[in-house]
Design an enzyme around this catalytic site. Structure first.
Site, PDB file in Angstrom:
ATOM      1  N   LYS A   1    -100.218  42.335 -69.974  1.00 15.11           N
ATOM      2  CA  LYS A   1    -100.177  42.070 -68.533  1.00 15.11           C
ATOM      3  C   LYS A   1     -99.494  43.211 -67.803  1.00 15.11           C
ATOM      4  O   LYS A   1     -98.442  43.645 -68.261  1.00 15.11           O
ATOM      5  CB  LYS A   1     -99.389  40.778 -68.344  1.00 15.11           C
ATOM      6  CG  LYS A   1     -99.119  40.405 -66.919  1.00 15.11           C
ATOM      7  CD  LYS A   1     -98.303  39.149 -66.902  1.00 15.11           C
ATOM      8  CE  LYS A   1     -97.896  38.835 -65.492  1.00 15.11           C
ATOM      9  NZ  LYS A   1     -97.011  37.711 -65.438  1.00 15.11           N
TER      10      LYS A   1
ATOM     11  N   ARG B   1     -86.963  44.081 -62.078  1.00 10.96           N
ATOM     12  CA  ARG B   1     -87.093  43.527 -63.432  1.00 10.96           C
ATOM     13  C   ARG B   1     -87.186  44.615 -64.511  1.00 10.96           C
ATOM     14  O   ARG B   1     -87.585  44.341 -65.636  1.00 10.96           O
ATOM     15  CB  ARG B   1     -88.341  42.643 -63.511  1.00 10.96           C
ATOM     16  CG  ARG B   1     -88.352  41.451 -62.577  1.00 10.96           C
ATOM     17  CD  ARG B   1     -89.162  40.310 -63.173  1.00 10.96           C
ATOM     18  NE  ARG B   1     -89.759  39.417 -62.194  1.00 10.96           N
ATOM     19  CZ  ARG B   1     -89.094  38.566 -61.434  1.00 10.96           C
ATOM     20  NH1 ARG B   1     -87.783  38.514 -61.496  1.00 10.96           N
ATOM     21  NH2 ARG B   1     -89.736  37.773 -60.587  1.00 10.96           N
TER      22      ARG B   1
ATOM     23  N   CYS C   1     -90.850  30.405 -68.103  1.00  6.49           N
ATOM     24  CA  CYS C   1     -89.995  31.440 -67.517  1.00  6.49           C
ATOM     25  C   CYS C   1     -89.049  30.763 -66.549  1.00  6.49           C
ATOM     26  O   CYS C   1     -89.271  29.613 -66.153  1.00  6.49           O
ATOM     27  CB  CYS C   1     -90.832  32.496 -66.790  1.00  6.49           C
ATOM     28  SG  CYS C   1     -89.876  33.985 -66.386  1.00  6.49           S
TER      29      CYS C   1
ATOM     30  N   TYR D   1    -107.360  34.639 -61.601  1.00  7.82           N
ATOM     31  CA  TYR D   1    -107.548  33.848 -60.373  1.00  7.82           C
ATOM     32  C   TYR D   1    -109.019  33.827 -59.974  1.00  7.82           C
ATOM     33  O   TYR D   1    -109.419  33.037 -59.138  1.00  7.82           O
ATOM     34  CB  TYR D   1    -106.697  34.442 -59.239  1.00  7.82           C
ATOM     35  CG  TYR D   1    -105.233  34.528 -59.622  1.00  7.82           C
ATOM     36  CD1 TYR D   1    -104.419  33.399 -59.559  1.00  7.82           C
ATOM     37  CD2 TYR D   1    -104.678  35.712 -60.105  1.00  7.82           C
ATOM     38  CE1 TYR D   1    -103.092  33.465 -59.950  1.00  7.82           C
ATOM     39  CE2 TYR D   1    -103.355  35.784 -60.496  1.00  7.82           C
ATOM     40  CZ  TYR D   1    -102.570  34.661 -60.418  1.00  7.82           C
ATOM     41  OH  TYR D   1    -101.261  34.719 -60.826  1.00  7.82           O
TER      42      TYR D   1
ATOM     43  N   CYS E   1     -87.932  32.499 -63.595  1.00 10.81           N
ATOM     44  CA  CYS E   1     -87.863  33.187 -62.294  1.00 10.81           C
ATOM     45  C   CYS E   1     -88.325  32.319 -61.129  1.00 10.81           C
ATOM     46  O   CYS E   1     -87.856  32.483 -60.013  1.00 10.81           O
ATOM     47  CB  CYS E   1     -88.637  34.497 -62.319  1.00 10.81           C
ATOM     48  SG  CYS E   1     -90.414  34.291 -62.530  1.00 10.81           S
TER      49      CYS E   1
ATOM     50  N   ARG F   1     -95.457  36.763 -56.506  1.00 14.33           N
ATOM     51  CA  ARG F   1     -94.069  36.468 -56.131  1.00 14.33           C
ATOM     52  C   ARG F   1     -94.005  35.829 -54.762  1.00 14.33           C
ATOM     53  O   ARG F   1     -93.120  35.010 -54.497  1.00 14.33           O
ATOM     54  CB  ARG F   1     -93.221  37.737 -56.232  1.00 14.33           C
ATOM     55  CG  ARG F   1     -93.086  38.160 -57.698  1.00 14.33           C
ATOM     56  CD  ARG F   1     -92.266  39.413 -57.874  1.00 14.33           C
ATOM     57  NE  ARG F   1     -92.330  39.862 -59.267  1.00 14.33           N
ATOM     58  CZ  ARG F   1     -91.879  41.028 -59.688  1.00 14.33           C
ATOM     59  NH1 ARG F   1     -91.316  41.873 -58.832  1.00 14.33           N
ATOM     60  NH2 ARG F   1     -91.972  41.346 -60.962  1.00 14.33           N
TER      61      ARG F   1
ATOM     62  N   LYS G   1     -95.524  42.915 -71.410  1.00 17.19           N
ATOM     63  CA  LYS G   1     -95.540  42.659 -69.972  1.00 17.19           C
ATOM     64  C   LYS G   1     -94.772  43.779 -69.276  1.00 17.19           C
ATOM     65  O   LYS G   1     -93.609  44.030 -69.574  1.00 17.19           O
ATOM     66  CB  LYS G   1     -94.892  41.313 -69.680  1.00 17.19           C
ATOM     67  CG  LYS G   1     -94.793  41.022 -68.187  1.00 17.19           C
ATOM     68  CD  LYS G   1     -94.331  39.603 -67.932  1.00 17.19           C
ATOM     69  CE  LYS G   1     -94.133  39.352 -66.462  1.00 17.19           C
ATOM     70  NZ  LYS G   1     -93.696  37.977 -66.202  1.00 17.19           N
TER      71      LYS G   1
HETATM   72  C1  PBG Z   1     -93.189  34.863 -64.344  1.00 19.29           C
HETATM   73  C2  PBG Z   1     -94.517  35.439 -64.119  1.00 19.29           C
HETATM   74  C3  PBG Z   1     -94.918  36.426 -63.203  1.00 19.29           C
HETATM   75  C4  PBG Z   1     -96.292  36.506 -63.293  1.00 19.29           C
HETATM   76  C5  PBG Z   1     -96.684  35.612 -64.273  1.00 19.29           C
HETATM   77  N1  PBG Z   1     -95.572  34.980 -64.792  1.00 19.29           N
HETATM   78  C6  PBG Z   1     -94.159  37.189 -62.199  1.00 19.29           C
HETATM   79  C7  PBG Z   1     -93.221  38.241 -62.563  1.00 19.29           C
HETATM   80  O1  PBG Z   1     -92.984  38.570 -63.707  1.00 19.29           O
HETATM   81  O2  PBG Z   1     -92.644  38.755 -61.609  1.00 19.29           O
HETATM   82  C8  PBG Z   1     -97.166  37.401 -62.449  1.00 19.29           C
HETATM   83  C9  PBG Z   1     -98.586  37.000 -62.389  1.00 19.29           C
HETATM   84  C10 PBG Z   1     -99.377  37.651 -61.331  1.00 19.29           C
HETATM   85  O3  PBG Z   1     -98.973  38.616 -60.650  1.00 19.29           O
HETATM   86  O4  PBG Z   1    -100.488  37.163 -61.136  1.00 19.29           O
HETATM   87  N2  PBG Z   1     -92.296  35.628 -65.022  1.00 19.29           N
END
Ligand code: PBG
Length: 356
Positions: free
Chosen positions: A277, A246, A149, A342, A151, A234, A224
């Site tokens: 997710k 987003r 990704c 986690y 971001c 974040r 997602k």
């Molecule tokens: C990157 C990404 C994100 C997460 C995993 N990959 C953040 C997002 O989309 O803002 C979030 C994982 C988490 O909250 O544990 N795009």
């Protein structure tokens, strides 16, 4: 096939448990109860033998946040026990992960510098590319998943390049494919695109195939959602969008038919594993995806879900270990073959000697 409960064989099920006629009520069950489900719950060994879902450490993927410099081990305030780790510290962490029997880690990067195009995400000396080379050399048998990704690497915090105030899909897809290639060449065993751009799985598959990486699987974050449960992540990755949100690319939490369409598209494009997710608020979606496609399915037990359990446990309101294992088991029961979590290290310690 579901039993026909209207048949005579089940007559006692329909009548046996009905409350007695109030006029004759004596506080006693009338007649004998043929079915007593409690019989199978009385002895621990028997409960274990009839258990339908199992949670094993071999199904867990542990996320790591890798940052520049050396000897850095900075705890993330909203994620107790989770750290930003420099590469040398990530090596130490992985040693423990391997000892605990956790088979896989997924890597997220905190770059030296962020820019408009997220270029450290696909630079050959970027933080994740370097971490992959070191970790693959140290731990040849540890599965290295690389999150793909932009971001974490863009100055504006969005998952792609911005054109006219929006994330430009096709231009971003080209960069993501390049990022996946750099990670595959650096030692990633699996690439996991999490950006939610249209067509990225196909583009990644084509580029990997053209460059001799036909054997590298794609675990697609096919489903997602634009979720508020990513908040702590974040903070950890410094990837909060600097403007807007987003919702123009991640899914609306209200939708589940759309989840099946996303999953179908990613499978057509060559995804090997489907990811849903977040996990806990979306167990119905996970269940539908697994039932519809019967392909290896993963769930991401996200940062906010982790933070909630820790916060409640710290306040003395919930039993941390019990709630954690119940949450993970629920994700398995809903249909996840694998869980990115986690909690992996804590769960591994508890699972080591038990048969949850
Ligand atoms: C990157 C990404 C994100 C997460 C995993 N990959 C953040 C997002 O989309 O803002 C979030 C994982 C988490 O909250 O544990 N795009």
């Amino acid at each position: 096939m579901a039993p026909d409960f209207s048949s005579n064989a089940f007559k006692h099920l329909r009548t046996g448990f009905l409350p007695p006629d109030p006029e004759e009520h004596t506080g006693e069950l009338k007649g004998s109860l043929l079915h007593r489900p409690r019989r199978l719950r009385r002895l621990p060994a028997l409960r274990e033998m009839v258990r339908e879902t199992r949670l094993s450490v071999r199904q867990l993927v542990y996320p790591l946040f890798v940052c520049p410099d050396e000897k850095v081990r900075a705890e993330i305030p909203s994620m107790p026990g989770i750290f930003q780790l420099s590469i040398d510290e990530a090596v130490r962490e992985c040693r423990e992960v391997v000892e605990l029997g956790i088979p896989a880690v997924i890597l997220f990067g905190i770059p030296e510098r962020k820019d408009e195009a997220g270029s450290e995400g696909y630079a050959e000396d970027g933080i994740i590319a370097r971490a992959l080379r070191v970790l693959k050399a140290e731990f040849p048998d540890l599965l290295l998943w690389a999150d793909v990704c932009l971001c974490e690497y863009t100055s504006h915090g969005h998952c792609g390049v911005i054109r006219g105030g929006e994330v430009a899909n096709d231009e971003t897809v080209r960069l993501l494919a390049h990022e996946a290639l750099v990670y595959a060449e650096s030692g990633a065993d699996i690439v996991a695109p999490s950006d939610m751009m249209d067509g990225r799985v196909g583009a990644i598959r084509r580029l990997l195939d053209e460059t001799g990486h036909t054997h590298i699987p794609i675990a697609s974050y096919a489903v997602k959602y634009a979720s508020a449960f990513y908040g702590p992540f974040r903070d950890a990755a410094g990837s909060t969008p600097q403007f807007g949100d987003r919702r123009g690319y991640q899914m609306d939490p209200a939708n589940t038919d759309e989840a099946l369409r996303e999953a179908a598209l990613d499978l057509q494009e060559g995804a090997d594993i489907l990811l849903v997710k977040p996990a806990l608020g979306f167990l119905d979606v996970l269940h539908r995806v697994k039932q519809a496609f019967h392909v290896p399915t993963a769930a991401y037990n996200v940062s906010g879900e982790y933070a909630m359990i820790h916060a409640a446990a710290r306040a003395g309101w919930l039993d941390h270990d019990a709630v954690m294992l119940e949450a993970l088991l629920s994700i398995r029961r809903a249909g996840a073959d694998m869980i990115i979590t986690y909690h992996a290290r804590d769960a591994a310690r508890l699972l080591r000697d038990s048969t949850a």
